[in-house]
Design a protein around this motif. Structure first.
Motif, mmCIF file in Angstrom:
data_model
loop_
_atom_site.group_PDB
_atom_site.id
_atom_site.type_symbol
_atom_site.label_atom_id
_atom_site.label_comp_id
_atom_site.label_asym_id
_atom_site.label_seq_id
_atom_site.Cartn_x
_atom_site.Cartn_y
_atom_site.Cartn_z
ATOM 1 N N VAL A 140 -20.373 116.878 29.325
ATOM 2 C CA VAL A 140 -20.578 118.074 28.482
ATOM 3 C C VAL A 140 -21.942 118.692 28.819
ATOM 4 O O VAL A 140 -22.078 119.916 28.917
ATOM 5 N N GLY A 141 -22.934 117.803 29.024
ATOM 6 C CA GLY A 141 -24.278 118.287 29.415
ATOM 7 C C GLY A 141 -24.223 119.077 30.710
ATOM 8 O O GLY A 141 -24.867 120.123 30.849
ATOM 9 N N ILE A 142 -23.437 118.590 31.662
ATOM 10 C CA ILE A 142 -23.283 119.308 32.939
ATOM 11 C C ILE A 142 -22.593 120.657 32.694
ATOM 12 O O ILE A 142 -23.022 121.694 33.192
ATOM 13 N N ALA A 143 -21.536 120.608 31.875
ATOM 14 C CA ALA A 143 -20.806 121.854 31.581
ATOM 15 C C ALA A 143 -21.740 122.876 30.950
ATOM 16 O O ALA A 143 -21.724 124.059 31.306
ATOM 17 N N ARG A 144 -22.574 122.419 30.014
ATOM 18 C CA ARG A 144 -23.510 123.345 29.362
ATOM 19 C C ARG A 144 -24.529 123.887 30.361
ATOM 20 O O ARG A 144 -24.908 125.052 30.307
ATOM 21 N N SER A 145 -24.953 123.016 31.284
ATOM 22 C CA SER A 145 -25.991 123.458 32.226
ATOM 23 C C SER A 145 -25.453 124.424 33.283
ATOM 24 O O SER A 145 -26.220 125.148 33.891
ATOM 25 N N ILE A 146 -24.133 124.437 33.495
ATOM 26 C CA ILE A 146 -23.602 125.353 34.523
ATOM 27 C C ILE A 146 -22.920 126.580 33.920
ATOM 28 O O ILE A 146 -22.449 127.446 34.660
ATOM 29 N N VAL A 147 -22.914 126.669 32.595
ATOM 30 C CA VAL A 147 -22.128 127.739 31.966
ATOM 31 C C VAL A 147 -22.653 129.134 32.332
ATOM 32 O O VAL A 147 -21.887 130.091 32.419
ATOM 33 N N LEU A 148 -23.965 129.239 32.573
ATOM 34 C CA LEU A 148 -24.522 130.544 32.951
ATOM 35 C C LEU A 148 -24.613 130.702 34.471
ATOM 36 O O LEU A 148 -25.309 131.597 34.960
ATOM 37 N N GLU A 149 -23.934 129.830 35.200
ATOM 38 C CA GLU A 149 -23.924 129.843 36.672
ATOM 39 C C GLU A 149 -25.354 129.853 37.232
ATOM 40 O O GLU A 149 -25.796 130.831 37.819
ATOM 41 N N PRO A 150 -26.071 128.750 37.022
ATOM 42 C CA PRO A 150 -27.477 128.713 37.444
ATOM 43 C C PRO A 150 -27.632 128.623 38.964
ATOM 44 O O PRO A 150 -26.704 128.211 39.669
ATOM 45 N N LYS A 151 -28.833 128.990 39.423
ATOM 46 C CA LYS A 151 -29.138 128.828 40.850
ATOM 47 C C LYS A 151 -29.824 127.482 41.085
ATOM 48 O O LYS A 151 -29.932 127.031 42.216
ATOM 49 N N TYR A 152 -30.353 126.926 39.999
ATOM 50 C CA TYR A 152 -31.077 125.654 40.109
ATOM 51 C C TYR A 152 -30.546 124.700 39.046
ATOM 52 O O TYR A 152 -30.394 125.079 37.889
ATOM 53 N N LEU A 153 -30.275 123.470 39.468
ATOM 54 C CA LEU A 153 -29.787 122.473 38.515
ATOM 55 C C LEU A 153 -30.674 121.233 38.598
ATOM 56 O O LEU A 153 -30.899 120.699 39.686
ATOM 57 N N PHE A 154 -31.195 120.829 37.461
ATOM 58 C CA PHE A 154 -32.063 119.645 37.409
ATOM 59 C C PHE A 154 -31.363 118.563 36.592
ATOM 60 O O PHE A 154 -30.834 118.842 35.517
ATOM 61 N N CYS A 155 -31.379 117.362 37.107
ATOM 62 C CA CYS A 155 -30.735 116.252 36.402
ATOM 63 C C CYS A 155 -31.722 115.097 36.282
ATOM 64 O O CYS A 155 -32.213 114.593 37.298
ATOM 65 N N ASP A 156 -32.006 114.718 35.060
ATOM 66 C CA ASP A 156 -32.936 113.606 34.831
ATOM 67 C C ASP A 156 -32.127 112.344 34.569
ATOM 68 O O ASP A 156 -31.479 112.235 33.527
ATOM 69 N N GLU A 157 -32.176 111.434 35.502
ATOM 70 C CA GLU A 157 -31.459 110.152 35.396
ATOM 71 C C GLU A 157 -30.014 110.362 34.917
ATOM 72 O O GLU A 157 -29.634 109.861 33.841
ATOM 73 N N PRO A 158 -29.208 111.078 35.672
ATOM 74 C CA PRO A 158 -27.848 111.381 35.174
ATOM 75 C C PRO A 158 -26.974 110.155 34.993
ATOM 76 O O PRO A 158 -25.989 110.203 34.248
ATOM 77 N N ASN A 159 -27.322 109.046 35.658
ATOM 78 C CA ASN A 159 -26.454 107.861 35.571
ATOM 79 C C ASN A 159 -26.975 106.771 34.647
ATOM 80 O O ASN A 159 -26.346 105.723 34.537
ATOM 81 N N SER A 160 -28.099 107.028 34.015
ATOM 82 C CA SER A 160 -28.657 105.942 33.202
ATOM 83 C C SER A 160 -27.734 105.641 32.032
ATOM 84 O O SER A 160 -27.220 106.540 31.364
ATOM 85 N N GLY A 161 -27.511 104.373 31.826
ATOM 86 C CA GLY A 161 -26.663 103.932 30.714
ATOM 87 C C GLY A 161 -25.172 104.050 30.976
ATOM 88 O O GLY A 161 -24.377 103.852 30.062
ATOM 89 N N LEU A 162 -24.789 104.398 32.205
ATOM 90 C CA LEU A 162 -23.365 104.542 32.504
ATOM 91 C C LEU A 162 -22.888 103.399 33.396
ATOM 92 O O LEU A 162 -23.665 102.868 34.203
ATOM 93 N N ASP A 163 -21.601 103.061 33.276
ATOM 94 C CA ASP A 163 -21.054 102.022 34.150
ATOM 95 C C ASP A 163 -20.909 102.587 35.569
ATOM 96 O O ASP A 163 -20.912 103.802 35.763
ATOM 97 N N PRO A 164 -20.792 101.709 36.589
ATOM 98 C CA PRO A 164 -20.772 102.175 37.981
ATOM 99 C C PRO A 164 -19.685 103.205 38.271
ATOM 100 O O PRO A 164 -19.925 104.174 38.985
#
Lengths: 253, 221
Positions: free
Chosen positions: A146-170
């Motif tokens: 959902v965070g990714i969906a929110r971050s791309i909703v305005l069709e950004p030119k730059y996308l920043f992700c802070d530890e996108p996998n932390s706390g997730l299973d492999p």
């Protein structure tokens, strides 16, 4: 493209970043890696303007970000999407309202158009039909999506992700990585990911910057990681005996 | 979005505070009536003065000051906790990165809503307080219905209403801005959030009382 020039940042007497210079390329997944406390998050927060550097410059194409006034920075931020480590979803809003928030703030689209865009984004992250759920009702991996969906909703030119996998299973981590990678390529976004997930490094690392005690000690791509003789990188990537054996086997082939 | 948020805040502050303001006001009026009747016993001051005293003390002082002190506790702590929680959960950072002017989006609607709605609540408090005075003094036989109403209608000066609204607007501005500031700049974890919330109430209360004194000086000199 985002260009970083001799960025320094101190908190009191502690110098967290000691003159970082590197480029983050469009259409590529640019990774900032390093051990905890290396300065990754501080660098990412400087890139998005949440922290002001003690010295140095951040260029968004030809624009020196920290020379801009607040209103000009906001204009650039319209082109920026960010996925936070903890997702930072507004917990009193539903999934749909979370994703619609930037549209409500910055566009004059009709309700119907907004809903269509929200549904497009939800479909893009494989969460069709989750519109009415609250963040507390969905899993950590879904929250990231959902965070990714929110971050791309305005069709950004730059996308920043802070530890996108932390706390997730492999497995979920791989899904998130693939999603970020494909969105980056589809939209030719300059994506900057702050991670210490080795799988991400080896799978989506188009342009990797290794930070060590606030300094940039290595830059390259995922293919160069295996062959590197940089001891800090080797110690970081192949930290466990198991990974060291894997590397030896790969090199032997 | 700003309009919608302002409406939401007006509802939260206004409708959300109706019950507590009503309860407090009715007792303010009741206690004022009972205590003044006790002080006036055996003197040469006519009974109908009770209605007059309840009306004026309520309008000039009790309704704006007590209501806003209570609202500083109820609404102010809520605002500090809400904004502080958003700061700690990185919601404010997320909005900043989206390009939202967070101070304007998070604080301005609260400020506008408070400055519009709190004077209405204060007006209501004054009205309910006068009813409270009536209920405490007429049915219990302290004074007659005619005397109480006569007191209410005696020596009325509309300037007192103006003073009440000035106080209400100033107090509303103070309690909102202080509480939002405390929440917006909170650092640390849940302990600091609790401290910020408490600090918001304490500072608001102190400044409301100080402003009360200043307004009294300025508007009555």
């Amino acid at each position: 493209m985002i260009k970083v020039e001799n960025i320094k940042k101190s908190f009191g007497k502690v110098e967290v970043l000691q003159g970082i210079s590197c480029n983050f390329l469009p259409g590529k997944t640019n990774l900032i890696i390093g051990r905890s406390g290396a300065g990754k998050t501080v660098l990412l927060k400087i890139l998005v303007g949440l922290f002001t550097p003690t010295a140095g410059k951040v260029w968004y194409n030809d624009t020196d970000f920290f020379q801009l006034n607040k209103a000009q920075r906001r204009a650039i931020r319209m082109d920026v999407g960010m996925l936070f480590q903890g997702s930072a979803l507004f917990d009193s809003l539903t999934v749909e309202q979370n994703i619609r928030f930037p549209l409500d703030m910055f566009t004059n689209k009709t309700k119907k158009e907004k809903l269509m865009r929200v549904n497009d984004c939800l479909a893009r992250v494989n969460l069709d039909g989750s519109n009415d759920k609250f963040p507390s009702e969905i899993s950590g991996g879904m929250q990231k999506r959902v965070g990714i969906a929110r971050s791309i909703v305005l069709e950004p030119k730059y996308l920043f992700c802070d530890e996108p996998n932390s706390g997730l299973d492999p497995k979920t981590s791989i899904v998130i990585d693939e999603l970020i990678k494909s969105i980056t390529i589809e939209n030719n976004i300059t994506t900057v990911i702050n991670t210490h997930d080795m799988n991400s490094v080896m799978e989506i690392g188009d342009n990797i910057a290794l930070l060590y005690k606030g300094e940039l000690v290595w830059q390259g791509n995922k293919d160069e990681v295996l062959d590197t003789d940089n001891q800090i990188l080797q110690d970081f990537i192949f930290a466990s005996p198991f990974l060291q054996r894997l590397r030896s086997a790969a090199l032997a082939k | 979005m700003y309009w919608k948020e302002t409406m939401r805040q007006m509802n939260d502050i206004g409708i959300g505070s109706l019950v507590i303001v009503g309860i407090i006001s009715i007792f303010i009026g009741a206690v004022t009536a009972v205590q003044f009747s006790y002080q006036l016993q055996g003197g040469f001051i006519p009974d109908y003065y009770i209605g007059y005293i309840v009306r004026d003390s309520t309008i000039i002082e009790m309704a704006p000051t007590i209501t806003c002190l209570v609202l500083a506790g109820k609404v102010g702590s809520n605002m500090a906790a809400e904004i502080g929680g958003m700061r700690q959960k990185e919601h404010i950072d997320a909005m900043e990165i989206m390009g939202v002017n967070t101070a304007a989006y998070l604080i301005l609607p609260k400020l506008i809503a408070a400055v519009v709605v709190i004077p209405m609540l204060v007006f209501l408090a004054a009205f309910v307080s006068i009813i409270g005075g009536y209920l405490a003094s007429v049915p219990t036989g302290i004074i007659t219905d005619t005397d109480y109403v006569r007191g209410l209608r005696s020596f009325f000066d509309s300037y007192n209403i103006f003073m009440m609204f000035v106080k209400a607007v100033v107090f509303a501005f103070l309690l909102t801005s202080i509480s939002c500031y405390q929440g917006y700049y909170v650092k640390g974890g849940s302990i600091e959030l609790g401290q910020a919330s408490t600090q918001a109430v304490v500072l608001s209360d102190i400044l409301i009382l100080f402003a009360d004194y200043l307004i009294a000086l300025l508007l009555t000199s």
